[in-house]
Design a protein around this motif. Sequence first.
Motif, PDB file in Angstrom:
ATOM      1  N   CYS A 218      16.111   7.757   5.328  1.00 63.44           N
ATOM      2  CA  CYS A 218      15.120   7.272   4.362  1.00 63.44           C
ATOM      3  C   CYS A 218      15.698   7.295   2.951  1.00 63.44           C
ATOM      4  CB  CYS A 218      13.865   8.127   4.422  1.00 63.44           C
ATOM      5  SG  CYS A 218      12.567   7.559   3.310  1.00 63.44           S
ATOM      6  N   ILE A 219      15.625   6.153   2.270  1.00 63.43           N
ATOM      7  CA  ILE A 219      16.146   6.036   0.908  1.00 63.43           C
ATOM      8  C   ILE A 219      15.031   5.998  -0.126  1.00 63.43           C
ATOM      9  CG2 ILE A 219      18.324   4.970   1.573  1.00 63.43           C
ATOM     10  CD1 ILE A 219      17.045   2.238   0.927  1.00 63.43           C
ATOM     11  N   GLY A 220      13.795   6.217   0.303  1.00 59.79           N
ATOM     12  CA  GLY A 220      12.677   6.300  -0.631  1.00 59.79           C
ATOM     13  C   GLY A 220      12.263   4.985  -1.241  1.00 59.79           C
ATOM     14  N   CYS A 221      12.461   3.872  -0.548  1.00 64.75           N
ATOM     15  CA  CYS A 221      12.133   2.560  -1.112  1.00 64.75           C
ATOM     16  C   CYS A 221      10.636   2.265  -1.058  1.00 64.75           C
ATOM     17  CB  CYS A 221      12.903   1.467  -0.390  1.00 64.75           C
ATOM     18  SG  CYS A 221      12.473   1.285   1.350  1.00 64.75           S
ATOM     19  N   ALA A 222       9.884   2.951  -0.221  1.00 59.58           N
ATOM     20  CA  ALA A 222       8.428   2.817  -0.073  1.00 59.58           C
ATOM     21  C   ALA A 222       7.999   1.460   0.468  1.00 59.58           C
ATOM     22  CB  ALA A 222       7.714   3.134  -1.377  1.00 59.58           C
TER      23      ALA A 222
ATOM     24  N   TYR B 155      20.640  13.999  -0.229  1.00 59.35           N
ATOM     25  CA  TYR B 155      19.769  13.949   0.935  1.00 59.35           C
ATOM     26  C   TYR B 155      20.013  12.698   1.777  1.00 59.35           C
ATOM     27  CZ  TYR B 155      17.062  17.725  -1.134  1.00 59.35           C
ATOM     28  OH  TYR B 155      16.666  18.927  -1.649  1.00 59.35           O
ATOM     29  N   SER B 156      20.358  11.596   1.116  1.00 57.99           N
ATOM     30  CA  SER B 156      20.599  10.333   1.800  1.00 57.99           C
ATOM     31  C   SER B 156      21.838   9.684   1.203  1.00 57.99           C
ATOM     32  CB  SER B 156      19.385   9.407   1.664  1.00 57.99           C
ATOM     33  OG  SER B 156      19.270   8.941   0.352  1.00 57.99           O
TER      34      SER B 156
ATOM     35  N   ALA C 258       9.879   8.904  -4.475  1.00 57.04           N
ATOM     36  CA  ALA C 258      11.342   8.935  -4.459  1.00 57.04           C
ATOM     37  C   ALA C 258      11.893   9.768  -5.614  1.00 57.04           C
ATOM     38  CB  ALA C 258      11.892   7.522  -4.541  1.00 57.04           C
ATOM     39  N   SER C 259      13.079  10.342  -5.383  1.00 53.13           N
ATOM     40  CA  SER C 259      13.823  11.067  -6.406  1.00 53.13           C
ATOM     41  C   SER C 259      15.279  10.640  -6.317  1.00 53.13           C
ATOM     42  CB  SER C 259      13.716  12.572  -6.193  1.00 53.13           C
ATOM     43  OG  SER C 259      12.399  13.004  -6.383  1.00 53.13           O
ATOM     44  N   GLU C 260      16.040  10.975  -7.353  1.00 50.53           N
ATOM     45  CA  GLU C 260      17.448  10.588  -7.428  1.00 50.53           C
ATOM     46  C   GLU C 260      18.327  11.595  -6.699  1.00 50.53           C
ATOM     47  OE1 GLU C 260      18.707   7.798  -8.950  1.00 50.53           O
ATOM     48  OE2 GLU C 260      16.646   7.165  -9.345  1.00 50.53           O
ATOM     49  N   ASN C 261      19.312  11.092  -5.961  1.00 52.62           N
ATOM     50  CA  ASN C 261      20.341  11.927  -5.346  1.00 52.62           C
ATOM     51  C   ASN C 261      21.363  12.316  -6.396  1.00 52.62           C
ATOM     52  OD1 ASN C 261      19.936  12.365  -2.543  1.00 52.62           O
ATOM     53  ND2 ASN C 261      20.391  10.220  -2.146  1.00 52.62           N
ATOM     54  N   THR C 262      21.937  13.490  -6.255  1.00 53.38           N
ATOM     55  CA  THR C 262      23.062  13.915  -7.086  1.00 53.38           C
ATOM     56  C   THR C 262      24.192  14.338  -6.151  1.00 53.38           C
ATOM     57  OG1 THR C 262      22.307  16.215  -7.183  1.00 53.38           O
ATOM     58  CG2 THR C 262      21.528  14.723  -8.923  1.00 53.38           C
TER      59      THR C 262
ATOM     60  N   ARG D  81      18.777   7.020  -4.050  1.00 51.50           N
ATOM     61  CA  ARG D  81      17.518   7.755  -4.031  1.00 51.50           C
ATOM     62  C   ARG D  81      17.237   8.285  -2.630  1.00 51.50           C
ATOM     63  NH1 ARG D  81      12.963   4.009  -6.123  1.00 51.50           N
ATOM     64  NH2 ARG D  81      13.613   2.918  -4.269  1.00 51.50           N
ATOM     65  N   TYR D  82      16.266   9.175  -2.571  1.00 50.51           N
ATOM     66  CA  TYR D  82      15.785   9.704  -1.302  1.00 50.51           C
ATOM     67  C   TYR D  82      14.287   9.947  -1.434  1.00 50.51           C
ATOM     68  CZ  TYR D  82      15.501  14.383  -3.335  1.00 50.51           C
ATOM     69  OH  TYR D  82      15.169  15.453  -4.111  1.00 50.51           O
ATOM     70  N   ALA D  83      13.619  10.127  -0.335  1.00 52.12           N
ATOM     71  CA  ALA D  83      12.181  10.388  -0.351  1.00 52.12           C
ATOM     72  C   ALA D  83      11.956  11.885  -0.550  1.00 52.12           C
ATOM     73  CB  ALA D  83      11.539   9.923   0.940  1.00 52.12           C
ATOM     74  N   SER D  84      11.577  12.270  -1.758  1.00 54.77           N
ATOM     75  CA  SER D  84      11.301  13.681  -2.005  1.00 54.77           C
ATOM     76  C   SER D  84       9.957  14.075  -1.401  1.00 54.77           C
ATOM     77  CB  SER D  84      11.322  13.977  -3.505  1.00 54.77           C
ATOM     78  OG  SER D  84      10.389  13.164  -4.179  1.00 54.77           O
ATOM     79  N   THR D  85       9.018  13.149  -1.365  1.00 50.99           N
ATOM     80  CA  THR D  85       7.728  13.364  -0.713  1.00 50.99           C
ATOM     81  C   THR D  85       7.492  12.220   0.253  1.00 50.99           C
ATOM     82  OG1 THR D  85       6.867  14.394  -2.726  1.00 50.99           O
ATOM     83  CG2 THR D  85       5.256  13.701  -1.077  1.00 50.99           C
ATOM     84  N   TYR D  86       7.210  12.547   1.489  1.00 50.40           N
ATOM     85  CA  TYR D  86       6.906  11.539   2.501  1.00 50.40           C
ATOM     86  C   TYR D  86       5.763  12.094   3.339  1.00 50.40           C
ATOM     87  CZ  TYR D  86       7.769   7.624   5.600  1.00 50.40           C
ATOM     88  OH  TYR D  86       7.649   6.448   6.299  1.00 50.40           O
ATOM     89  N   GLU D  87       4.604  11.453   3.263  1.00 52.54           N
ATOM     90  CA  GLU D  87       3.432  11.925   3.993  1.00 52.54           C
ATOM     91  C   GLU D  87       2.783  10.782   4.741  1.00 52.54           C
ATOM     92  OE1 GLU D  87       0.913  13.572   0.990  1.00 52.54           O
ATOM     93  OE2 GLU D  87       2.028  15.444   0.904  1.00 52.54           O
ATOM     94  N   ILE D  88       2.314  11.072   5.947  1.00 52.06           N
ATOM     95  CA  ILE D  88       1.552  10.110   6.743  1.00 52.06           C
ATOM     96  C   ILE D  88       0.239  10.767   7.142  1.00 52.06           C
ATOM     97  CG2 ILE D  88       1.453   8.749   8.851  1.00 52.06           C
ATOM     98  CD1 ILE D  88       4.439   8.544   8.799  1.00 52.06           C
TER      99      ILE D  88
END
Length: 163
Positions: free
Chosen positions: A48-52, A76-77, A67-71, A81-88
């Motif tokens: 998951c790259i957090g694109c939504a 994470y991905s 989404a948040s930025e990778n360092t 970017r990566y999905a810092s919060t992912y909820e269903i």
Amino acid sequence: MFRGLWTTFKSMFEKPVTVAYPEQKRPVRERFKGRHVLKRYDNGLEKCIGCALCAAACPSDAIFVEASENTDEQRYSPGERYASTYEINMLRCIYCGFCEDACPTEAIVLGDNYELSFTGRNQAIYDKNMLLEPVPSGGLPTPQVTEPGRFTRSVPEMKDPVD
């Protein structure tokens, strides 16, 4: 009247089609859409790259992605970017599979688990930790430390269209 009795008598000797559910579980069909799973790459990075796009495609508005930025210190991905919060919200989900179709990295998959039960509304909201599949053997858990400017995932090189 005798026709009805004959049907009843005949069905007494047929094999039943029911299954004792908790003890015996029937296999699901190939195209069955059950509980969601967030996939990982072989090295442990999240797909998951957090694109939504999954949240935008969801007709019941059951998915929330932040989404948040990778360092290089915390990756994470493989993307930026990566999905810092992912909820269903499983109470709102209609299991249509639009999220699976919209995902460009094939990160979200509707699996074959159909045993979902909740005693409260808060239990029906699956967060990222509940959705992520376990780290594959040989992989590292996220976040990972990477060398500056390099991904840890092997990306096939693009060929020059002129060649």
